[in-house]
Design an enzyme around this catalytic site. Structure first.
Site, PDB file in Angstrom:
ATOM      1  N   ILE A  15      -9.511   4.661  19.659  1.00 55.20           N
ATOM      2  CA  ILE A  15      -9.409   5.557  18.653  1.00 55.20           C
ATOM      3  C   ILE A  15      -8.127   6.100  18.397  1.00 55.20           C
ATOM      4  CG2 ILE A  15     -12.051   5.897  18.538  1.00 55.20           C
ATOM      5  CD1 ILE A  15     -11.017   8.828  19.497  1.00 55.20           C
ATOM      6  N   GLY A  16      -7.187   5.901  18.976  1.00 54.67           N
ATOM      7  CA  GLY A  16      -5.714   6.408  18.805  1.00 54.67           C
ATOM      8  C   GLY A  16      -4.873   5.992  19.866  1.00 54.67           C
ATOM      9  N   GLY A  18      -0.488   6.781  21.087  1.00 56.22           N
ATOM     10  CA  GLY A  18       0.828   7.566  20.733  1.00 56.22           C
ATOM     11  C   GLY A  18       1.669   7.410  21.882  1.00 56.22           C
ATOM     12  N   MET A  20       2.333   9.600  24.023  1.00 54.56           N
ATOM     13  CA  MET A  20       1.686  10.232  25.398  1.00 54.56           C
ATOM     14  C   MET A  20       0.715   9.579  25.788  1.00 54.56           C
ATOM     15  SD  MET A  20       4.110  12.313  26.406  1.00 54.56           S
ATOM     16  CE  MET A  20       3.027  12.840  27.589  1.00 54.56           C
ATOM     17  N   VAL A  23      -6.091   7.084  23.256  1.00 51.06           N
ATOM     18  CA  VAL A  23      -7.098   7.907  23.151  1.00 51.06           C
ATOM     19  C   VAL A  23      -8.259   6.831  22.959  1.00 51.06           C
ATOM     20  CG1 VAL A  23      -8.288   9.668  22.101  1.00 51.06           C
ATOM     21  CG2 VAL A  23      -5.909   9.816  22.370  1.00 51.06           C
ATOM     22  N   ASP A 131       4.733  20.598  18.574  1.00 55.38           N
ATOM     23  CA  ASP A 131       4.713  19.333  17.727  1.00 55.38           C
ATOM     24  C   ASP A 131       3.462  19.366  16.693  1.00 55.38           C
ATOM     25  OD1 ASP A 131       5.304  16.907  17.116  1.00 55.38           O
ATOM     26  OD2 ASP A 131       3.914  15.838  18.351  1.00 55.38           O
TER      27      ASP A 131
END
Length: 210
Positions: A15-16, A18, A20, A23, A131
């Site tokens: 679902i994501g 980035g 880091m 997800v 952030d």
């Protein structure tokens, strides 16, 4: 990775993604609930600095309990994969909600109050997000807010005695031939002192919030 088990959680869909980690929406097969799992890829984990940032995110975020901050349930390791088990939030990033049209004053006030409440709780615990941006604020279909992604979070000592930061100004890093990775954050939302690599306190997050 779909169907892979991490401890007792089964990955369902990505679902994501980035800097880091990735997800995943996952199923907790013991408690029968939906959770979100952030996985640090094995190749990224070879960078010990990034791995420590990842582990730090889980530990700091787990110290917070607030209606407008995503809840961390667990931190684990399966084989060569580190992962964080978190509350699953049905919704969309504020950045997507803002795309292409303005929000009503009533909606801005509602979302702003919720973000401020979550941020206030983090600062009460001496935790700096570093952030804060629309992409790191999830909004549910009911209009509830959840602040996410504490991957760059750090502790601070308060306004009177801020902790020395490990960051360095961009110009100084360049002079020494170093990477500017130490100066962390997302450029359009970084406070001037964050960009300069100076000591930070709650006011830096408030700048980003504004």
């Amino acid at each position: 990775m779909v169907g892979k088990m991490l401890s007792h959680d089964r990955l369902v869909e990505k679902i994501g993604e980035g800097g880091m980690g990735v997800v995943w929406k996952a199923e907790d097969t013991v408690l029968g609930r939906t959770v979100a799992i952030k996985v640090l890829p094995a190749d990224v984990a070879l960078d010990e600095e990034r791995r420590q940032l990842f582990l730090n995110e889980a530990r700091l975020a787990a110290s917070l309990s607030h209606a407008h901050i995503v809840q961390v349930h667990d931190l684990g390791r399966e084989g060569d994969l580190d992962f964080i088990v978190m509350e699953y939030v049905e919704g969309q990033p504020l950045s997507r909600l803002l795309h292409g049209h303005a929000l009503s004053p009533e909606k801005v006030a509602s979302l702003g109050l919720q973000i401020a409440a979550g941020l206030s709780q983090a600062h009460h615990k001496k935790l700096l997000h570093r952030d804060l941006k629309p992409a790191n604020v999830l909004v549910t279909p009911e209009g509830d807010v959840k602040i996410v992604d504490f991957g760059l979070a750090t502790l601070f000592a308060g306004l009177e005695s801020t902790l020395a930061s490990s960051t360095v100004p961009l110009a100084d890093a360049a002079e020494r031939g170093e990477s500017a990775m130490s100066v962390v954050g997302t450029l359009p939302y970084m406070s001037p002192e964050q960009l300069r690599g100076e000591n930070l306190d709650a006011r830096s997050d408030i700048f980003s919030f504004g």
